[in-house]
Design a protein around this motif. Structure first.
Motif, PDB file in Angstrom:
ATOM      1  N   ALA A 170       0.828  -1.207   0.000  1.00 21.73           N
ATOM      2  CA  ALA A 170       0.000   0.000   0.000  1.00 21.73           C
ATOM      3  C   ALA A 170       0.864   1.260   0.000  1.00 21.73           C
ATOM      4  N   ILE A 171       1.950   1.235   0.755  1.00 22.32           N
ATOM      5  CA  ILE A 171       2.869   2.370   0.784  1.00 22.32           C
ATOM      6  C   ILE A 171       3.431   2.611  -0.616  1.00 22.32           C
ATOM      7  N   TRP A 172       3.815   1.547  -1.298  1.00 19.39           N
ATOM      8  CA  TRP A 172       4.322   1.674  -2.661  1.00 19.39           C
ATOM      9  C   TRP A 172       3.237   2.178  -3.607  1.00 19.39           C
ATOM     10  N   THR A 173       2.008   1.684  -3.441  1.00 20.20           N
ATOM     11  CA  THR A 173       0.908   2.102  -4.309  1.00 20.20           C
ATOM     12  C   THR A 173       0.662   3.601  -4.205  1.00 20.20           C
ATOM     13  N   ALA A 174       0.894   4.149  -3.011  1.00 19.70           N
ATOM     14  CA  ALA A 174       0.734   5.589  -2.808  1.00 19.70           C
ATOM     15  C   ALA A 174       1.921   6.373  -3.359  1.00 19.70           C
ATOM     16  N   GLY A 175       2.907   5.641  -3.917  1.00 17.15           N
ATOM     17  CA  GLY A 175       4.084   6.294  -4.465  1.00 17.15           C
ATOM     18  C   GLY A 175       5.124   6.632  -3.419  1.00 17.15           C
ATOM     19  N   ALA A 176       4.915   6.120  -2.186  1.00 17.78           N
ATOM     20  CA  ALA A 176       5.795   6.462  -1.072  1.00 17.78           C
ATOM     21  C   ALA A 176       6.896   5.420  -0.895  1.00 17.78           C
ATOM     22  N   VAL A 177       7.704   5.611   0.127  1.00 25.60           N
ATOM     23  CA  VAL A 177       8.867   4.775   0.419  1.00 25.60           C
ATOM     24  C   VAL A 177       8.676   4.121   1.778  1.00 25.60           C
ATOM     25  N   SER A 178       8.784   2.803   1.842  1.00 25.66           N
ATOM     26  CA  SER A 178       8.612   2.111   3.110  1.00 25.66           C
ATOM     27  C   SER A 178       9.925   2.083   3.888  1.00 25.66           C
ATOM     28  N   VAL A 179       9.801   2.208   5.202  1.00 26.99           N
ATOM     29  CA  VAL A 179      10.962   2.171   6.090  1.00 26.99           C
ATOM     30  C   VAL A 179      10.699   1.094   7.145  1.00 26.99           C
ATOM     31  N   PRO A 180      11.095  -0.145   6.878  1.00 28.76           N
ATOM     32  CA  PRO A 180      10.842  -1.212   7.842  1.00 28.76           C
ATOM     33  C   PRO A 180      11.721  -1.078   9.079  1.00 28.76           C
ATOM     34  N   ILE A 181      11.139  -1.352  10.244  1.00 32.06           N
ATOM     35  CA  ILE A 181      11.853  -1.307  11.519  1.00 32.06           C
ATOM     36  C   ILE A 181      11.583  -2.622  12.251  1.00 32.06           C
ATOM     37  N   TYR A 182      12.625  -3.239  12.766  1.00 42.81           N
ATOM     38  CA  TYR A 182      12.440  -4.487  13.521  1.00 42.81           C
ATOM     39  C   TYR A 182      11.553  -4.236  14.732  1.00 42.81           C
TER      40      TYR A 182
ATOM     41  N   THR B  84      -8.714   2.802   5.635  1.00 48.51           N
ATOM     42  CA  THR B  84      -9.739   2.566   4.615  1.00 48.51           C
ATOM     43  C   THR B  84     -10.834   3.625   4.705  1.00 48.51           C
ATOM     44  N   ALA B  85     -11.241   3.921   5.943  1.00 46.40           N
ATOM     45  CA  ALA B  85     -12.267   4.953   6.146  1.00 46.40           C
ATOM     46  C   ALA B  85     -11.733   6.335   5.767  1.00 46.40           C
ATOM     47  N   ASP B  86     -10.481   6.613   6.142  1.00 46.26           N
ATOM     48  CA  ASP B  86      -9.892   7.920   5.822  1.00 46.26           C
ATOM     49  C   ASP B  86      -9.855   8.167   4.313  1.00 46.26           C
ATOM     50  N   GLY B  87      -9.635   7.090   3.547  1.00 49.77           N
ATOM     51  CA  GLY B  87      -9.460   7.254   2.110  1.00 49.77           C
ATOM     52  C   GLY B  87     -10.706   7.031   1.291  1.00 49.77           C
ATOM     53  N   ALA B  88     -11.860   6.947   1.944  1.00 53.88           N
ATOM     54  CA  ALA B  88     -13.099   6.627   1.220  1.00 53.88           C
ATOM     55  C   ALA B  88     -13.429   7.637   0.126  1.00 53.88           C
ATOM     56  N   ASP B  89     -13.023   8.893   0.326  1.00 49.52           N
ATOM     57  CA  ASP B  89     -13.379   9.929  -0.647  1.00 49.52           C
ATOM     58  C   ASP B  89     -12.266  10.204  -1.671  1.00 49.52           C
ATOM     59  N   VAL B  90     -11.170   9.474  -1.568  1.00 51.44           N
ATOM     60  CA  VAL B  90     -10.084   9.656  -2.535  1.00 51.44           C
ATOM     61  C   VAL B  90     -10.454   8.948  -3.829  1.00 51.44           C
ATOM     62  N   ASP B  91     -10.322   9.640  -4.929  1.00 50.79           N
ATOM     63  CA  ASP B  91     -10.717   9.093  -6.229  1.00 50.79           C
ATOM     64  C   ASP B  91      -9.735   8.030  -6.706  1.00 50.79           C
ATOM     65  N   ASP B  92     -10.260   6.983  -7.382  1.00 48.07           N
ATOM     66  CA  ASP B  92      -9.414   5.939  -7.944  1.00 48.07           C
ATOM     67  C   ASP B  92      -8.362   6.517  -8.891  1.00 48.07           C
ATOM     68  N   ALA B  93      -8.724   7.614  -9.556  1.00 49.49           N
ATOM     69  CA  ALA B  93      -7.810   8.219 -10.520  1.00 49.49           C
ATOM     70  C   ALA B  93      -6.513   8.683  -9.853  1.00 49.49           C
ATOM     71  N   GLU B  94      -6.609   9.082  -8.582  1.00 46.39           N
ATOM     72  CA  GLU B  94      -5.405   9.516  -7.878  1.00 46.39           C
ATOM     73  C   GLU B  94      -4.459   8.347  -7.646  1.00 46.39           C
ATOM     74  N   VAL B  95      -5.032   7.180  -7.301  1.00 51.91           N
ATOM     75  CA  VAL B  95      -4.204   5.981  -7.115  1.00 51.91           C
ATOM     76  C   VAL B  95      -3.568   5.580  -8.444  1.00 51.91           C
ATOM     77  N   THR B  96      -4.362   5.622  -9.505  1.00 54.21           N
ATOM     78  CA  THR B  96      -3.843   5.278 -10.833  1.00 54.21           C
ATOM     79  C   THR B  96      -2.697   6.204 -11.226  1.00 54.21           C
ATOM     80  N   ALA B  97      -2.853   7.482 -10.921  1.00 49.76           N
ATOM     81  CA  ALA B  97      -1.807   8.456 -11.245  1.00 49.76           C
ATOM     82  C   ALA B  97      -0.535   8.176 -10.450  1.00 49.76           C
ATOM     83  N   ARG B  98      -0.715   7.823  -9.167  1.00 54.24           N
ATOM     84  CA  ARG B  98       0.466   7.513  -8.341  1.00 54.24           C
ATOM     85  C   ARG B  98       1.205   6.299  -8.908  1.00 54.24           C
ATOM     86  N   LEU B  99       0.454   5.265  -9.271  1.00 50.98           N
ATOM     87  CA  LEU B  99       1.065   4.053  -9.816  1.00 50.98           C
ATOM     88  C   LEU B  99       1.772   4.342 -11.133  1.00 50.98           C
ATOM     89  N   SER B 100       1.125   5.138 -11.970  1.00 45.05           N
ATOM     90  CA  SER B 100       1.702   5.454 -13.285  1.00 45.05           C
ATOM     91  C   SER B 100       2.975   6.273 -13.156  1.00 45.05           C
TER      92      SER B 100
END
Length: 596
Positions: A89-101, A154-170
């Motif tokens: 999901a972090i990658w889908t948003a175009g962001a960078v994941s920082v894993p911590i043990y 999931t609730a926070d992002g209910a109003d975010v348009d699918d097009a924004e996710v598509t744009a981030r992925l592209s």
């Protein structure tokens, strides 16, 4: 200078990313089972379509919380389904994941968040959240998995348009930063390794196009139980997903063996200590059954090792084949059953696997293919594979990778899996590259067939007062291959001779007491000076000394009053010894070894 290269049997496009496969699976095979989530005594299947929908929904929540392309999002959790969900999901948003043990201290967490400038953090439990004290101002929000983080986002992002996710992925390019993976820090502060989508794709495709990746196909299963914050577990998990295999998650090492039988994985990924524990548990169970069963296990173990060794020496004799058939009926079949009875093979990384243990498991019928890599190489750079295995080596470079040995014996690596450098640390980055080759800090050799052998680590080299260079790894590994010894730390830098700190395996110690007539209530601290226990350890030391010259041999040892653990800060999350901490913490015991 010896060098070996393996051509890349794949290409990586500029517009590819490691996350696009989530939505490709959902489009092409929406009903394929990609994950199995534990639910009571059962497993609940998660299809490709269901997973993609969850990934998109959580990504929308991240976007709604102001996470932008390139922003860093921290992920601190034990291995579980949600770890993989948030990673994608972090990658889908175009962001960078920082894993911590999940075992990290408050100071370690604070440093990683400060250095990465993470804007949001996902943690697993309330206890994890208590470690987030005096965090940097860049961190805007902490969400807890056990408090409904998936549902909240999931609730926070209910109003975010699918097009924004598509744009981030592209907008994602293979050259973009995908993850900041911080080194485990056996010495000094962890450094953030910049791993791109290209790095991960190269690692995944190298695995999938090698014979060892044949298991990562639809219908097959893998059990992920190593920390996903460690790049090895994460890379293999990503490869299983891209290849279409199903996988389940488990994080409790103490009960993972029961999950082998429950999930019946076709592949098991572990560090050497995992396989040592599997073998030791079988030996302990046999010993608890009395002298006859212990003798049967001893016969079976010797037979497995001899059978495996014969495979490299012209094949087993008729007598050895008959002995193995008997041992299989008495021991091996039960051991394979304990591993789920459907395991094709195992993969080991993160440390040296003793050749004896490698031969044992191959003789049992579950070969362990050892590989080698570092965080800086996005996990495996070389690996043994079915039909192309040399036990004792870490295999040949995977597709698209090259290895060479420098004049001083240091292993240097090149390939698409090699990282771009350390986050905002140009000096550290420059220090580990030599004309485009990554200097690993490990010592080794390449044979005429391109198989890589690890002989030690440059920073671990001990230089005695007499000027002798001693690599502690082989002796320590040999000692740990014996069930009684849990950890061994060779000491002697600047000293006139070599000594060792030894810890006793707490579980094996209980059997040892019963076999040697010691009080059941006696602790390791009570008996560490006991002549019988010291004699048993001395035999193990003598065996390890047979590998080295007289000047490299252990002359004295001390049995510590407890084991080394991650919780006490002496081991990394991947069970590597933090030498500086161990030698500092047990300085009194070390000085006593050299007292005249």
């Amino acid at each position: 200078m010896r060098e070996y290269s393996t051509p890349a049997p794949f290409t990586i496009g500029d517009d590819e990313s490691v996350v696009h496969t989530v939505f490709a699976h959902a489009e092409k095979t929406p009903h394929r089972v990609m994950y199995s989530r534990p639910h009571g005594d059962d497993w609940v299947a998660v299809s490709a379509q269901q997973f993609a929908e969850q990934v998109k929904a959580v990504a929308k929540g991240l976007i709604a919380n102001g996470v932008g392309p390139g922003d860093r999002v921290a992920l601190l959790s034990a291995t579980r389904y949600e770890w993989s969900l948030f990673d994608y999901a972090i990658w889908t948003a175009g962001a960078v994941s920082v894993p911590i043990y999940d075992s990290s201290s408050t100071e370690q967490i604070r440093w990683i968040l400060q250095d990465s400038e993470a804007v949001l953090a996902i943690v697993e439990t309330a206890q994890h959240e208590t470690r987030f004290v005096d965090m940097p101002a860049t961190l805007r929000r902490i969400l807890r998995i056990e408090n409904g983080a998936v549902g909240t986002l999931t609730a926070d992002g209910a109003d975010v348009d699918d097009a924004e996710v598509t744009a981030r992925l592209s907008g994602i390019r293979s050259s973009d930063l995908a993850s900041l993976v911080y080194t485990s820090g056996t010495t000094g502060r962890p450094k953030g390794c910049m791993l791109t989508h290209r790095n991960f794709l190269a690692e995944v495709r190298s695995i999938l196009t090698s014979d060892v990746g044949a298991v990562a196909k639809p219908g097959n299963r893998g059990l992920t139980f190593l920390p996903l914050a460690h790049v090895l577990a994460r890379a293999v998990s990503l490869a299983l997903f891209e290849g279409g295999a199903a996988q389940a998650h488990w994080s409790d090492f103490s009960t993972v063996s029961s999950q082998f039988a429950r999930y019946s994985p076709n592949i098991i990924l572990g560090v050497p200590r995992v396989f040592e524990k599997v073998r030791d548990a079988a030996a302990a169970k046999a010993a608890a059954g009395g002298p006859f069963k212990a003798a049967v296990f001893d016969f079976a173990e010797r037979t497995a090792i001899a059978y495996s060794e014969s495979l490299d020496q012209g094949g087993p004799s008729l007598r050895l084949k008959a002995q193995r058939t008997l041992a299989d009926r008495l021991v091996y079949s039960k051991l394979r059953e304990a591993m789920g009875n459907e395991c094709w093979y195992a993969i080991s990384g993160g440390g040296a696997l003793s050749p004896r243990l490698g031969h044992f498991f191959r003789g049992v019928g579950v070969p362990i293919y050892e590989g080698y890599g570092l965080t800086e190489t996005t996990a495996a750079h070389s690996v043994n594979t079915p039909g192309e295995q040399k036990i004792g080596s870490v295999g040949r470079p995977m597709g698209g990778n090259s290895a060479r040995i420098a004049d001083d014996g240091e292993i240097e690596l090149r390939g698409h899996v090699v990282f771009d450098g350390y986050w905002r640390n140009e000096e550290a980055t420059a220090s580990v590259f030599d004309d485009g080759w990554f200097r690993t800090g490990d010592l080794g050799s390449l044979d005429e067939d391109g198989y890589l052998f690890i002989t030690g680590r440059k920073k671990d080299l001990i230089i005695t007062a007499g000027g002798k260079n001693v690599s502690p790894g082989p002796v320590e590994d040999r000692m740990r291959s014996h069930t009684l010894v849990s950890q061994a730390v060779v000491v002697g830098d600047g000293r006139s001779f070599i000594t060792a700190l030894v810890t006793v395996d707490p579980d094996v110690f209980e059997n040892w007491k019963a076999e040697n007539g010691k009080p059941a209530t006696a602790t390791i601290a009570d008996l560490r000076h006991d002549p019988a226990l010291r004699d048993a350890v001395q035999t193990i030391v003598d065996d390890a000394n047979s590998l080295v010259s007289h000047t490299e041999a252990i002359k004295k040892f001390v049995i510590l009053d407890r084991d080394l653990t991650e919780e006490t800060g002496e081991l990394t999350p991947t069970l590597k010894i933090k030498r500086n901490i161990v030698t500092e913490r047990f300085a009194h015991e070390i000085e006593a070894l050299y007292a005249k």
